[in-house]
Write an enzyme that holds these catalytic residues in place. Sequence first.
Site, PDB file in Angstrom:
ATOM      1  N   SER A  15       0.781  -1.168   0.037  1.00 20.61           N
ATOM      2  CA  SER A  15       0.000   0.256   0.037  1.00 20.61           C
ATOM      3  C   SER A  15       0.936   1.178   0.161  1.00 20.61           C
ATOM      4  O   SER A  15       2.035   1.345   0.675  1.00 20.61           O
ATOM      5  CB  SER A  15      -0.841   0.195   1.094  1.00 20.61           C
ATOM      6  OG  SER A  15      -1.772  -1.048   1.347  1.00 20.61           O
TER       7      SER A  15
HETATM    8  N1  SAH Z   1      -0.523  -4.004   4.163  1.00 20.24           N
HETATM    9  C1  SAH Z   1       0.246  -4.907   3.031  1.00 20.24           C
HETATM   10  C2  SAH Z   1      -0.623  -5.230   1.884  1.00 20.24           C
HETATM   11  C3  SAH Z   1      -0.345  -6.367   0.966  1.00 20.24           C
HETATM   12  S1  SAH Z   1      -1.361  -6.920  -0.070  1.00 20.24           S
HETATM   13  C4  SAH Z   1       1.338  -3.845   2.381  1.00 20.24           C
HETATM   14  O1  SAH Z   1       1.388  -2.852   2.288  1.00 20.24           O
HETATM   15  O2  SAH Z   1       2.489  -4.830   2.241  1.00 20.24           O
HETATM   16  C5  SAH Z   1      -2.507  -8.024   0.557  1.00 20.24           C
HETATM   17  C6  SAH Z   1      -2.164  -9.183   1.480  1.00 20.24           C
HETATM   18  O3  SAH Z   1      -3.191  -9.770   1.658  1.00 20.24           O
HETATM   19  C7  SAH Z   1      -1.199 -10.112   0.596  1.00 20.24           C
HETATM   20  O4  SAH Z   1      -0.075 -10.341   1.030  1.00 20.24           O
HETATM   21  C8  SAH Z   1      -2.120 -11.255   0.526  1.00 20.24           C
HETATM   22  O5  SAH Z   1      -1.258 -12.508   0.395  1.00 20.24           O
HETATM   23  C9  SAH Z   1      -2.696 -11.248   1.761  1.00 20.24           C
HETATM   24  N2  SAH Z   1      -3.972 -12.168   1.904  1.00 20.24           N
HETATM   25  C10 SAH Z   1      -4.913 -12.142   1.015  1.00 20.24           C
HETATM   26  N3  SAH Z   1      -6.142 -13.062   1.425  1.00 20.24           N
HETATM   27  C11 SAH Z   1      -5.832 -13.368   2.615  1.00 20.24           C
HETATM   28  C12 SAH Z   1      -6.153 -14.164   3.524  1.00 20.24           C
HETATM   29  N4  SAH Z   1      -7.427 -14.564   3.436  1.00 20.24           N
HETATM   30  N5  SAH Z   1      -5.726 -14.317   4.739  1.00 20.24           N
HETATM   31  C13 SAH Z   1      -4.365 -13.608   5.089  1.00 20.24           C
HETATM   32  N6  SAH Z   1      -3.816 -12.785   4.219  1.00 20.24           N
HETATM   33  C14 SAH Z   1      -4.459 -12.739   2.848  1.00 20.24           C
END
Ligand code: SAH
Length: 210
Positions: free
Chosen positions: A60
């Site tokens: 993000s």
């Molecule tokens: N705040 C993070 C956002 C990463 S994108 C950053 O800025 O780096 C969203 C993340 O959610 C990804 O790493 C993805 O693998 C994770 N994700 C998606 N579905 C999920 C679930 N059901 N449980 C845990 N993590 C999940």
Amino acid sequence: MTSERTRLRMVERLRGQGIRDAAVLAAMAEVPRHIFVDEALASRAYEDIALPLGFGQTISSPHTVARMSELARNGRALDKVLEIGTGCGYQTAVLARLARQVYSMERIAALVRKVRRNLREAGVANVHLRHGDGHVGMPEVAPFDAIVMTAAAARAPEALLGQLGAGGRMVLPVAGRNGQHLHVIELTAKGLVERRMDPVVFVPLLPGVG
Ligand code: SAH
């Protein structure tokens, strides 16, 4: 370009973009964002853009991290916070400066391993990472003062709402007919109250582990 001065410029920009919470701004002035970004992208770590983190996922933008943190904190000192979607661990590290303990769940095992290293390098010690499906949350640790979900869903997973403490807030991107918006769901004395906020773009919350 990875110096404190660059970080302070980022914070000034966030202030200009309407971020008001001094604790959030202070946290973002301190957490070294470049550590959480792949080396090849480190020079762009403090620009207000989302970056690729591998595995088809995105980190993000600083503004989105600040906004979600501000909405989750709501001016309170936080005890336990749950994060769903650890990703690169940057939002996690920011939350760790705003809460006593942060619990963060990620479905991709390789990211969990990488974040463990990143957090150690950044000197963050009050984070508990779990490889698992965020839909179920951590009932054994609940209640949480705040839940921050960083992947989009049609609605907040029911199990997570059940893990909010009194006065607690969940902040998440909700995907609807008009695109995605941040939602804030607060557990008030009268029950859950949901509000729609800013338009955002997040990758989807996926079922199960990767
Ligand atoms: N705040 C993070 C956002 C990463 S994108 C950053 O800025 O780096 C969203 C993340 O959610 C990804 O790493 C993805 O693998 C994770 N994700 C998606 N579905 C999920 C679930 N059901 N449980 C845990 N993590 C999940």
